[in-house]
Design an enzyme around this catalytic site. Sequence first.
Site, mmCIF file in Angstrom:
data_model
loop_
_atom_site.group_PDB
_atom_site.id
_atom_site.type_symbol
_atom_site.label_atom_id
_atom_site.label_comp_id
_atom_site.label_asym_id
_atom_site.label_seq_id
_atom_site.Cartn_x
_atom_site.Cartn_y
_atom_site.Cartn_z
ATOM 1 N N ASP A 174 41.121 44.508 35.805
ATOM 2 C CA ASP A 174 40.292 44.977 34.690
ATOM 3 C C ASP A 174 41.149 45.051 33.425
ATOM 4 O OD1 ASP A 174 41.766 47.209 35.776
ATOM 5 O OD2 ASP A 174 40.552 48.531 34.547
ATOM 6 N N HIS A 484 40.836 39.228 42.461
ATOM 7 C CA HIS A 484 39.933 39.944 41.547
ATOM 8 C C HIS A 484 40.709 40.166 40.255
ATOM 9 C CE1 HIS A 484 36.575 42.704 40.568
ATOM 10 N NE2 HIS A 484 37.497 43.411 39.945
ATOM 11 N N ASP A 528 40.109 36.861 50.913
ATOM 12 C CA ASP A 528 40.571 36.182 49.697
ATOM 13 C C ASP A 528 39.371 35.735 48.871
ATOM 14 O OD1 ASP A 528 41.916 34.891 47.721
ATOM 15 O OD2 ASP A 528 42.519 33.161 48.939
ATOM 16 N N GLU A 537 42.469 42.641 44.486
ATOM 17 C CA GLU A 537 42.737 42.813 43.055
ATOM 18 C C GLU A 537 44.247 42.675 42.835
ATOM 19 O OE1 GLU A 537 40.726 46.150 41.237
ATOM 20 O OE2 GLU A 537 41.525 45.695 39.257
HETATM 21 O O1 9MR Z 1 36.848 45.267 38.287
HETATM 22 C C1 9MR Z 1 36.858 46.616 38.729
HETATM 23 C C2 9MR Z 1 38.197 46.909 39.374
HETATM 24 O O2 9MR Z 1 39.212 46.822 38.420
HETATM 25 C C3 9MR Z 1 38.173 48.259 40.063
HETATM 26 O O3 9MR Z 1 39.348 48.435 40.827
HETATM 27 C C4 9MR Z 1 36.949 48.367 40.962
HETATM 28 C C5 9MR Z 1 36.844 49.722 41.626
HETATM 29 O O4 9MR Z 1 36.732 50.740 40.688
HETATM 30 O O5 9MR Z 1 35.765 48.118 40.233
HETATM 31 C C6 9MR Z 1 35.713 46.827 39.675
HETATM 32 O O6 9MR Z 1 34.563 46.670 38.948
HETATM 33 C C7 9MR Z 1 33.371 46.527 39.673
HETATM 34 C C8 9MR Z 1 32.551 47.800 39.533
HETATM 35 O O7 9MR Z 1 33.174 48.898 40.092
HETATM 36 C C9 9MR Z 1 31.172 47.614 40.135
HETATM 37 N N1 9MR Z 1 30.502 46.468 39.559
HETATM 38 C C10 9MR Z 1 31.243 45.234 39.757
HETATM 39 C C11 9MR Z 1 32.590 45.348 39.096
HETATM 40 C C12 9MR Z 1 33.329 44.038 39.204
HETATM 41 O O8 9MR Z 1 33.503 43.667 40.547
HETATM 42 O O1 9MR Z 2 45.370 51.707 42.852
HETATM 43 C C1 9MR Z 2 44.240 52.554 42.865
HETATM 44 C C2 9MR Z 2 43.968 52.988 44.286
HETATM 45 O O2 9MR Z 2 45.020 53.803 44.749
HETATM 46 C C3 9MR Z 2 42.650 53.722 44.360
HETATM 47 O O3 9MR Z 2 42.354 53.992 45.711
HETATM 48 C C4 9MR Z 2 41.565 52.884 43.731
HETATM 49 C C5 9MR Z 2 40.206 53.527 43.755
HETATM 50 O O4 9MR Z 2 40.184 54.667 42.958
HETATM 51 O O5 9MR Z 2 41.901 52.590 42.388
HETATM 52 C C6 9MR Z 2 43.062 51.831 42.273
HETATM 53 O O6 9MR Z 2 43.334 51.624 40.923
HETATM 54 C C7 9MR Z 2 42.470 50.776 40.199
HETATM 55 C C8 9MR Z 2 42.157 51.494 38.906
HETATM 56 O O7 9MR Z 2 41.374 52.624 39.163
HETATM 57 C C9 9MR Z 2 41.452 50.604 37.896
HETATM 58 N N1 9MR Z 2 42.169 49.392 37.697
HETATM 59 C C10 9MR Z 2 42.381 48.659 38.916
HETATM 60 C C11 9MR Z 2 43.208 49.474 39.874
HETATM 61 C C12 9MR Z 2 43.582 48.673 41.106
HETATM 62 O O8 9MR Z 2 42.510 48.432 41.940
#
Ligand code: 9MR
Ligand code: 9MR
Length: 623
Positions: A174, A484, A528, A537
Amino acid sequence: MNMKKILLISAVAAPAIFAATAYQNQVGFMTNGLKQIAVIDAAGKDVVFKDKDGQAALTVTAPEASMWQPANEKASLVDFSELKTPGTYQAYVGDEAVGHPIIIADNALESVTKGSIKFFYFQRSSTALEEEYAGKYARAMGHPDTAVMYHASTGKEDLTATFNGAKGWYDAGDYGKYIVNSGISTYTLLQLYQQNKAYFDTLNLNIPESKNNVPDLLDEIRWNIEWMLTMQDDDGGVFHKLTTKKFAGMVLPEKANKQRYAIGKSITATWDFIGVTALAADIYKPFDAEFAEKCAKAAGKARWWGVNNPYAYFSQPSDVGTGSYTDGNAVDEKLWGNAELYRITGNKEILEDMHKYKLYKNRQKLQGWQTVYALAAFTIATNPKIFEEEDIDSAKALIFTLADSYIDQVNNGYGLAINNDDFYWGSNSVVANKGMVLIHAYILTKEKKYLDAAQGILDYLLGRNPLDLSYLTGWGVNQVMNPHHRPSEGDTVVAPVPGMLVGGPNSSADDCAKEFIDADAPAKSYYDNSCSYATNEVAINWNAPFAYLVGSLQAITATGKVYEVGSDTPQAYDIDRIPLAKTNFKKQAEGSRLVFKNGVVQVEKTLRDGSIRYFNLRGRNLK
Ligand code: 9MR
Ligand code: 9MR
């Protein structure tokens, strides 16, 4: 998004029935390093390593197979470290080739080291990536962040005002920029530099600053520190994050242009900021004294706010949906921030403060964005001339309690210091961080077993795993293809941005990877596909320990030299003019109350140091 990429991978990974199979590091082995390969169905058979002319260079009889629980599979760990002539080899069992080409070289890990650091350049916010540095991943500027607004949660009065929050790295897949996660990531890279100066002083990363007189690694890190500095409010406190209110779609930066906000101001962000800026003040001084001074001042000022606002934990505002990085316990952040600040000031008051947060046994925990005791331990243990004996002893106790527990895990068919408990969100960073602990144990003792266990973890990430997959984009025979990662999804290039370590297998993934969860083999619980943020991600706090691990192994193994503990004399700063611990805050009383959280009634206990714990009604600790 290109589905063909996924099909391609699964076709390659299918092993032939009955034949021996081998899993290995697919990138390269150091000439003088440990070399191992995990072979299935080969116990008692000869494994022959042939050179490029087909000549047998070494034969090793595969030992009895033993179980590696996370793969739920038995393997024979074949050690071919004796092979010390650089070149390309292939392993055979009988007539059959097993595994992938084996590359042995003095600089076998250099390109991966560079690639995993170059990732941070690709994550730069507020700049275009020029073709000269980014090749086919060149892209237009996104997120100038020159007019960032204040969310109400910052406590700012004028919510129409804006500030310049430019630069920094995107956190992950993100486009958010989060101080807490920047804290551990930036520290980890600064340590990589500090402990391997000779190597990194000349390593060229081909970034826009490559021609200046500063090591490229430090130039890259500075891009993020400059952003971090913009996140400090006038009162010294540090905003928690800079994001939009909701996550953007899977598009390129230039197309994700919703309004961005500074959100929240927190105790954890503030102490993490102190840890980074204080260390930066030391490291950048020889290159740019003015910048270093600015970092030291910022750290001191942040401390003033931190001391005065001990309970300012972040809580996610209801209109915000980006990553939260919430953490109801700042004991570890305070310990670490104070340690870094004491290291550069020698200020006894800060030392006294640091002593309030001791490394008790239950604080001997692996580092992660939420848990930074180990960062304090690394700094303290490697600066024996600065800290007191008791501090050093407890720092070493943390490092060796962890490192020795990893050594206890290593005796399995895959030869990996990795077990079932490691497979949660970001498992690849969990194991890379274990590698960072092991490297510290090695630096402190020079005992080879620690370095070898660290090498095993690197091998796991580069292919010695039951999916036969390199988890680093751009490297390996079978590489991850669909992370991701918004820039990789939004562009037209088939292959993802290179040098990215994906999160990895996650046995509690709750996204599209759910159907791939293998309860008996957590190391296979992975998908994957870019739909899986919980397994696939990428993130700065995952790449940083990977870069630390591979960069240290390259630097140490190639030269046989390792960081000399106590050799550093940190730059001295005076932060006397900053008022210190005298605050009006009364010590908080301990207290408990019932709260409704995660759908159940829980007991919320506030401890005297302000940290908060949750228990179920039977008294079981919930975090
Ligand atoms: O892209 C987002 C990612 O960085 C976060 O780790 C993840 C969990 O919070 O959420 C991803 O975004 C998703 C969102 O939570 C729900 N709608 C789809 C988004 C893209 O996959
Ligand atoms: O790395 C984070 C992981 O420990 C948590 O379980 C998860 C859900 O809260 O979020 C991860 O961090 C995400 C962050 O919230 C948004 N950017 C993407 C990060 C990696 O997925």
